[in-house]
Scaffold this motif. Structure first.
Motif, PDB file in Angstrom:
ATOM      1  N   VAL A 206     -33.421 -73.087  49.695  1.00 19.91           N
ATOM      2  CA  VAL A 206     -33.950 -74.392  49.280  1.00 19.91           C
ATOM      3  C   VAL A 206     -35.039 -74.212  48.226  1.00 19.91           C
ATOM      4  N   ALA A 207     -35.908 -73.222  48.430  1.00 21.95           N
ATOM      5  CA  ALA A 207     -36.969 -72.968  47.454  1.00 21.95           C
ATOM      6  C   ALA A 207     -36.388 -72.616  46.096  1.00 21.95           C
ATOM      7  N   ALA A 208     -35.348 -71.766  46.077  1.00 23.46           N
ATOM      8  CA  ALA A 208     -34.736 -71.372  44.811  1.00 23.46           C
ATOM      9  C   ALA A 208     -34.038 -72.552  44.149  1.00 23.46           C
ATOM     10  N   ALA A 209     -33.395 -73.416  44.933  1.00 25.22           N
ATOM     11  CA  ALA A 209     -32.633 -74.530  44.367  1.00 25.22           C
ATOM     12  C   ALA A 209     -33.537 -75.593  43.764  1.00 25.22           C
ATOM     13  N   GLY A 210     -34.719 -75.799  44.352  1.00 30.09           N
ATOM     14  CA  GLY A 210     -35.578 -76.873  43.871  1.00 30.09           C
ATOM     15  C   GLY A 210     -36.851 -76.435  43.193  1.00 30.09           C
ATOM     16  N   GLY A 211     -37.126 -75.117  43.134  1.00 30.15           N
ATOM     17  CA  GLY A 211     -38.364 -74.644  42.524  1.00 30.15           C
ATOM     18  C   GLY A 211     -39.578 -74.892  43.395  1.00 30.15           C
ATOM     19  N   HIS A 212     -39.409 -74.893  44.727  1.00 28.81           N
ATOM     20  CA  HIS A 212     -40.491 -75.223  45.649  1.00 28.81           C
ATOM     21  C   HIS A 212     -41.291 -73.987  46.039  1.00 28.81           C
ATOM     22  N   HIS A 213     -42.549 -74.220  46.438  1.00 34.60           N
ATOM     23  CA  HIS A 213     -43.407 -73.158  46.953  1.00 34.60           C
ATOM     24  C   HIS A 213     -43.119 -72.957  48.436  1.00 34.60           C
ATOM     25  N   LEU A 214     -43.399 -71.739  48.932  1.00 36.71           N
ATOM     26  CA  LEU A 214     -42.948 -71.345  50.265  1.00 36.71           C
ATOM     27  C   LEU A 214     -44.039 -70.557  50.981  1.00 36.71           C
ATOM     28  N   LEU A 215     -44.209 -70.846  52.284  1.00 35.46           N
ATOM     29  CA  LEU A 215     -45.114 -70.086  53.152  1.00 35.46           C
ATOM     30  C   LEU A 215     -44.300 -69.477  54.276  1.00 35.46           C
ATOM     31  N   LEU A 216     -44.378 -68.146  54.419  1.00 38.33           N
ATOM     32  CA  LEU A 216     -43.709 -67.414  55.487  1.00 38.33           C
ATOM     33  C   LEU A 216     -44.776 -66.861  56.426  1.00 38.33           C
TER      34      LEU A 216
END
Length: 503
Positions: A206-216
Motif C-alpha cells: 500500500v505504501a509503494a502504491a500510494g507514496g505513503h509513509h510507514l511505521l513498523l
C-alpha cells in the motif's frame, strides 16, 4: 588596456547561476586583484592560477591584473572557477584567441603544474548552463562521464591547461564523451525473502502504491529492516529526468560515482541513529551541503531505531514531509534542496525489546516514555502504522512461497497508473500528494462512505490532517482493488492503519 570574458557556474544548492569572469590587464604595479564576493578558497585562486599558467609554458602578465566575478553580490564558493580565470587572463593578454569562448562554460580546478582536477557539482552546473542557453562546456577529464548525462550540451574533456590552450588555438582536440544512459532496475532485494508478516507486507505494498509513509513496530529480528530495504524494488523506476535530479544532489557533495551512470532504482538512504543534525538535514560552513534527507529524494528514507534518534532530527522532518524540500539558512545565503521521499520508521516497542513480549521488564511508564520520543505531530504525518509479531516458523512449502518483488511491483505500477490518470489534470501523480481540500470537494465521497472518518473527527481521535490522510490511503486501497472510488470498507481499512498502536 585589454579585457576578456569567460563564463562559469555558481551553485546555490543544486540551483546554478551563470557567472561572468572578466580579466582586465592595465597599467600599474604588477599584481592580481580578485573581486566579486569570493570565499577564502577562491581568494587563493589568483596564486594557484598564476602558478598553473607559468608551469603550462604560458606567460602571466607582468602588469596589474584585475579579475571580476559577476554578479558581484552573488557568493562564489569553491575552486571550480580556476579554469575560467586562467583562460580569461590568457585571452586578455592575447595568448589565446577568444572566438571559442562565446557560449562556453569552463569548469575545473587547476593544480600548480597545470593539471585540471575534477570538482563537485558538474552535473547541476551544466543543467543550469543549458537552462540559460549555453551549449558547450569544458570540464576535467574525470568529470566527462558525469557531464555527458546532460543532453543538449557539447562536452569537452581536458586533462590540463595545456590541452585547453591547444584547443583554443586550434592546434589540438579535446576528448569527447560517449552518451550514457541510466541503467535499469537490477540487484534489488526480493520480497520473497521475507517470511511471514502478511500485515506488514500488505502495508508495504500500500505504501509503494500510494507514496505513503510507514511505521513498523516490533521486537528485534522480526524483519523490519528486511521489509524496508525491499520498498525501493516495489516502486516504479525513475524517469531519466528524475534520475538526473537524484544524481545532481549527489554531485554537489561529490558522492556521485563517476564509474557508472545513475541508476533508475529509487535511492534508499538509511542513516545511523547517531547521525548529527547537520548530516541529517544538511549543513556545513558557508553554503550548506545536502544531508541524508535530500539524498533520499525520489526514494526511501529509512530510520531504524527511530526512537533512538534525537528529537531535533525527528522534528526537523515535520515541514519537510509536508513541503518536499528543505531550506537551509547560513551566513552566506539560503539554499534549497529537494527532499521528497517516502519515510519508513522502524522502532522497538520498549527499551529492553525482548524477543517475546512476556519477557519484557519495562514498566508501563518506561514504555510510554520510550514511544513518546516519536511525537504526535510527527506520527500524524505517517499514514500507515503496523505492529509486527515474532515469526513462529521459518520453513515454508513451495505452495506457500511468498510473493516476489516483481509480482507485487506489477500491482503497484497498475495502481499508480490508475491514480496518475485520475489526477493528471491537476498535476498530482500519487495519492499521497493530493491536497485535503480536493479530497473533500472535487473528489468528495458519499457521506455514508466517510462516516467513520467524520465520527473520528467528532470524537477527537483524528486530526484534520489525519482525516485527509485516511482518505488518501482509501483511494490507494481502491486503486489496488481496481475500484473506481473507495467504499466504506476501504475507508475502514485506512482508518485501521492509523489506529494500530505500538503498545
Amino acid at each position: 588596456m585589454a579585457l576578456a570574458r569567460t563564463w562559469s557556474i555558481a551553485l546555490l544548492g543544486i540551483e546554478g547561476r551563470l557567472v561572468e569572469i572578466e580579466a582586465d590587464i592595465g597599467a600599474g604595479m604588477p599584481g592580481t586583484k580578485l573581486v566579486g564576493l569570493p570565499d577564502p578558497g577562491l581568494r587563493e585562486a589568483k596564486d594557484r592560477v598564476r602558478a598553473a599558467v607559468r608551469n603550462s609554458r604560458q606567460t602571466w602578465p607582468d602588469t596589474k591584473v584585475t579579475l571580476g566575478l559577476f554578479p558581484a553580490n552573488l557568493p562564489k564558493v569553491g575552486s571550480s572557477y580556476d579554469l575560467g580565470i586562467a583562460v580569461a587572463v590568457l585571452a586578455a593578454s592575447a595568448s589565446v584567441p577568444a572566438d571559442k569562448l562565446g557560449g562556453t562554460v569552463l569548469l575545473g580546478e587547476l593544480a600548480l603544474d597545470g593539471r585540471l582536477r575534477s570538482v563537485p557539482g558538474v552535473l547541476p552546473a551544466l543543467l543550469a548552463a543549458r537552462r540559460v542557453g549555453y551549449r558547450r562546456a569544458v570540464v576535467p577529464v574525470g568529470s566527462v562521464p558525469e557531464a555527458a548525462l546532460v543532453e543538449g550540451v557539447e562536452v569537452f574533456g581536458a586533462a590540463s591547461l595545456v590541452d585547453v590552450v591547444g584547443w583554443l588555438r586550434g592546434e589540438s582536440e579535446l576528448c569527447r564523451p560517449d552518451p550514457a544512459e541510466p541503467i535499469d532496475i537490477r540487484n534489488v532485494p526480493d520480497l520473497a525473502d521475507v517470511v511471514g508478516q502478511p500485515e506488514a507486507r500488505w502495508a508495504l505494498e500500500v505504501a509503494a502504491a500510494g507514496g505513503h509513509h510507514l511505521l513498523l513496530t516490533g521486537p528485534p529480528g522480526v524483519g523490519k529492516t528486511m521489509l524496508a530495504t525491499r520498498l525501493p524494488g516495489l516502486l516504479p523506476p525513475l524517469s531519466k529526468d528524475e534520475a538526473l535530479e537524484v544524481a545532481a544532489i549527489r554531485s554537489v557533495d561529490g558522492s556521485l560515482p563517476r564509474s557508472e551512470p545513475p541508476t533508475c532504482v529509487p535511492p534508499f538512504v538509511a542513516p545511523h541513529h547517531s547521525i548529527s543534525p547537520a548530516a541529517f538535514v544538511g549543513g556545513g560552513n558557508g553554503l550548506a551541503a545536502p544531508g541524508a534527507i535530500s539524498k533520499a529524494h525520489r526514494g526511501v528514507l529509512f530510520l531504524d531505531e527511530a526512537a533512538e534518534l534525537g528529537s531535533d532530527r525527528l522534528e526537523a522532518l515535520r515541514t519537510v514531509l509536508e513541503e518536499g524540500e528543505i531550506r537551509l539558512a547560513r551566513v552566506k545565503g539560503v539554499v534549497r534542496y529537494p527532499a521528497s521521499f517516502q519515510l519508513v520508521l522502524a522502532s522497538n516497542p520498549c527499551p529492553c525489546a525482548p524477543p517475546r513480549e512476556t519477557e519484557c521488564t519495562c514498566t508501563p511508564a518506561a514504555r510510554r516514555r520510550y514511544l513518546s520520543r516519536l511525537s504526535g505531530p510527527l506520527l500524524d504525518r505517517v499514514d500507515l502504522r503496523v505492529r509486527m509479531r515474532p515469526v513462529t516458523a521459518m520453513r515454508v512449502s513451495d505452495l506457500q512461497r511468498p510473493e516476489s518483488t516483481e509480482r507485487v511491483r506489477q500491482r503497484v505500477v497498475a495502481a499508480r497508473e490508475r491514480a496518475a490518470a485520475r489526477w493528471a489534470d491537476y498535476g498530482w501523480r500519487v495519492n499521497a500528494a493530493v491536497p485535503g481540500p480536493a479530497l473533500w470537494r472535487e473528489f468528495a465521497l458519499p457521506r455514508d462512505v466517510t462516516a467513520l472518518v467524520e465520527r473520528g473527527l467528532r470524537r477527537g481521535a483524528l486530526t484534520a490532517r489525519g482525516a485527509d490522510r485516511c482518505l488518501r490511503v482509501a483511494w490507494t486501497l481502491a486503486d489496488l482493488a481496481g475500484a473506481s472510488q473507495p467504499d466504506g470498507d476501504h475507508v475502514a481499512a485506512a482508518l485501521e492503519f492509523r489506529e494500530r498502536r505500538a503498545a
